[in-house]
Design an enzyme around this catalytic site. Structure first.
Site, PDB file in Angstrom:
ATOM      1  CE  LYS A  86     -11.491  27.942 -66.406  1.00 18.55           C
ATOM      2  NZ  LYS A  86     -12.314  27.134 -67.356  1.00 18.55           N
ATOM      3  CE1 TYR A 105     -14.451  28.930 -64.844  1.00 14.50           C
ATOM      4  CE2 TYR A 105     -15.785  27.034 -65.448  1.00 14.50           C
ATOM      5  CZ  TYR A 105     -15.169  28.215 -65.786  1.00 14.50           C
ATOM      6  OH  TYR A 105     -15.272  28.686 -67.073  1.00 14.50           O
TER       7      TYR A 105
END
EC number: 4.3.3.7
Length: 293
Positions: A161, A133
């Site tokens: 992400k 992320y």
């Protein structure tokens, strides 16, 4: 399960700041009924930074229990200390989550080599699929595509992400990784449609907390190649994509979720405070524009 609209779920709390199980059940049921692909429990939107270790684990386990196999659950497991990120990840090894989402360490600003060593250490403690992320606007740390490509060589690091909002990152990462099995997920609702058009497979979404059906359908249409219909739907969501960040996430989305009756209160843990009165009309108009209020 790692494609389409994946909700970054809010953590509902009662007036005293304790986790509200009844509201959590309502949220899970809402996403099951709305076609959300998966739930991320206790990520940034779930107030991971203000929950204790035990609370963090408990919310993930409660979400799993309430989901009861009806929708996949991804555990937020990031921390700015590698040892704590490992400790969290190990708690989820055999509980039923389908993977873990781990944010780049925040505040301490590691080098690219430090990021590589951090995520490699986490991946080595588990067989669970790991989703990187990258959200430099919140962490002060930008994981570069070259580092992502190195990490993608580790078997259980299966996705990222990407929340920079920089669409050029999609092609950069794809070119360097050169493996179609590595999944790119948008972490920015406003650019998610274009992100998917460039090869991304979905979005981990804040907007889906309050417009779950619309986000699921927008992703479905985009991934099916019906971009014209997807853009038409996404236009109704653009004010939400914008105004759910009128103050720091998850302040606006928690207020909006309460307005829709999905949670009982918009209580947050300090230092976060409820949405200011001056910002509420904009969020309310955005909900109306999306057709959810």
């Amino acid at each position: 399960m790692f494609t389409g609209s994946i909700v970054a779920l809010v953590t509902p709390m009662d007036d005293k700041g304790n986790v509200d199980r009844a509201s959590l059940r309502k949220l899970v049921d809402y996403h099951v009924a709305s076609g959300t692909s998966a739930i991320v429990a206790v990520g940034t939107t779930g107030e991971s930074a203000t929950l204790s270790h035990d609370e963090h684990v408990n919310v993930v386990l409660q979400t799993l229990e309430l989901a009861d196999g009806r929708i996949p659950v991804i555990a937020g497991a990031g921390a700015n200390a590698t040892a704590e990120a490992i400790a969290l990840t190990e708690c989820f090894n055999h509980c039923g989550v389908v993977g873990c989402l781990s944010v780049t360490p925040y505040y301490n600003k590691p080098t690219q080599e430090g990021l590589y060593q951090h995520f490699r250490a986490i991946a080595s403690c588990t067989d669970l699929p790991q989703i990187l992320y990258n959200v430099p606007s919140r962490t002060g740390c930008d994981m570069l595509p070259e580092t992502v490509a190195r990490l993608a060589q580790i078997n259980n690091i299966i996705a990222i992400k990407e929340a920079t909002g920089n669409l050029s990152r999609v092609g950069q990462i794809q070119d360097l990784v050169n493996d179609d099995r590595f999944i790119l997920l948008s972490g920015d609702d406003a650019s998610a449609l274009d992100f998917m058009c460039l090869g991304g497979k979905g979005v981990i979404s804040v907007t889906a907390n309050v417009a779950a059906r619309q986000m699921a359908e927008m992703c479905r249409l985009t991934l099916a190649g019906d971009v014209h219909a997807a853009r038409r739907l996404n236009q109704s969501l653009m004010p939400l994509h914008r105004d759910l960040f009128i103050e720091a996430n998850p302040i606006p989305v928690k207020w909006a979720t309460k307005v829709l009756g999905l949670i009982a209160t918009d209580t947050l843990r300090l230092p976060l405070t409820p949405l200011s009165a001056s910002a509420r009309p904009a969020v309310e108009r955005a909900l109306q524009h999306a057709g959810v209020l």
